[in-house]
Design a protein around this motif. Structure first.
Motif, PDB file in Angstrom:
ATOM      1  N   SER A   1      -5.250   9.853  -3.123  1.00 29.14           N
ATOM      2  CA  SER A   1      -5.074   8.890  -2.040  1.00 29.14           C
ATOM      3  C   SER A   1      -3.717   8.204  -2.183  1.00 29.14           C
ATOM      4  N   LYS A  45      -2.733   5.749  -0.330  1.00 30.77           N
ATOM      5  CA  LYS A  45      -2.986   4.307  -0.218  1.00 30.77           C
ATOM      6  C   LYS A  45      -3.364   3.712  -1.580  1.00 30.77           C
ATOM      7  N   THR A  46      -4.160   4.436  -2.345  1.00 26.66           N
ATOM      8  CA  THR A  46      -4.541   3.959  -3.671  1.00 26.66           C
ATOM      9  C   THR A  46      -3.331   3.883  -4.584  1.00 26.66           C
ATOM     10  N   GLN A  47      -2.444   4.859  -4.505  1.00 26.46           N
ATOM     11  CA  GLN A  47      -1.231   4.837  -5.321  1.00 26.46           C
ATOM     12  C   GLN A  47      -0.343   3.655  -4.938  1.00 26.46           C
ATOM     13  N   ILE A  48      -0.254   3.363  -3.642  1.00 26.35           N
ATOM     14  CA  ILE A  48       0.551   2.216  -3.184  1.00 26.35           C
ATOM     15  C   ILE A  48      -0.065   0.915  -3.694  1.00 26.35           C
ATOM     16  N   LEU A  49      -1.389   0.798  -3.620  1.00 27.48           N
ATOM     17  CA  LEU A  49      -2.052  -0.402  -4.154  1.00 27.48           C
ATOM     18  C   LEU A  49      -1.828  -0.534  -5.657  1.00 27.48           C
ATOM     19  N   ARG A  73       5.343  12.020  -0.520  1.00 29.56           N
ATOM     20  CA  ARG A  73       5.821  11.790   0.841  1.00 29.56           C
ATOM     21  C   ARG A  73       6.944  12.760   1.233  1.00 29.56           C
TER      22      ARG A  73
END
Length: 107
Positions: A57, A59-63, A102
């Protein structure tokens, strides 16, 4: 005098156990941070080898990066110790992973 000796021994024993538990907790925390760092390195190698980020995920890496940056700032202000170094290295590698996913992987 015997009561004083027993009381002193008990106090020193409690102090010793307290200091030992603090040392062990500190060591376990550093080990946990090293395991997290090793996990990120393993994840980077896996993603690069498979050329796929399936199951990861973004999003999880960004969090995770946000959490590590905040923890790095707090550590920098309050401690400036090995935790600071481990946090900045882990955050940097997580940013690298995000940018790799990305820029180099489709979908």
């Amino acid at each position: 005098q015997q009561h004083l000796l027993v009381g002193s021994s008990a106090t020193l024993s409690i102090l010793f156990v307290y200091m030992l538990s603090r040392l062990i907790a500190e060591l376990l925390f550093v080990v946990a941070e090293c395991v997290h760092l090793g996990g990120i390195i393993g994840l980077i190698f896996s993603v690069r080898r498979r050329k796929s980020a399936a199951g990861i995920s973004l999003k999880t890496q960004i969090l995770t990066v946000i959490f590590l940056v905040v923890r790095f700032y707090c550590s920098l202000v309050m401690e400036k110790d090995i935790h600071t170094l481990l946090d900045v290295v882990t955050a940097g590698l997580t940013v690298y992973l995000i940018m790799y996913i990305r820029n180099n992987l489709k979908g």
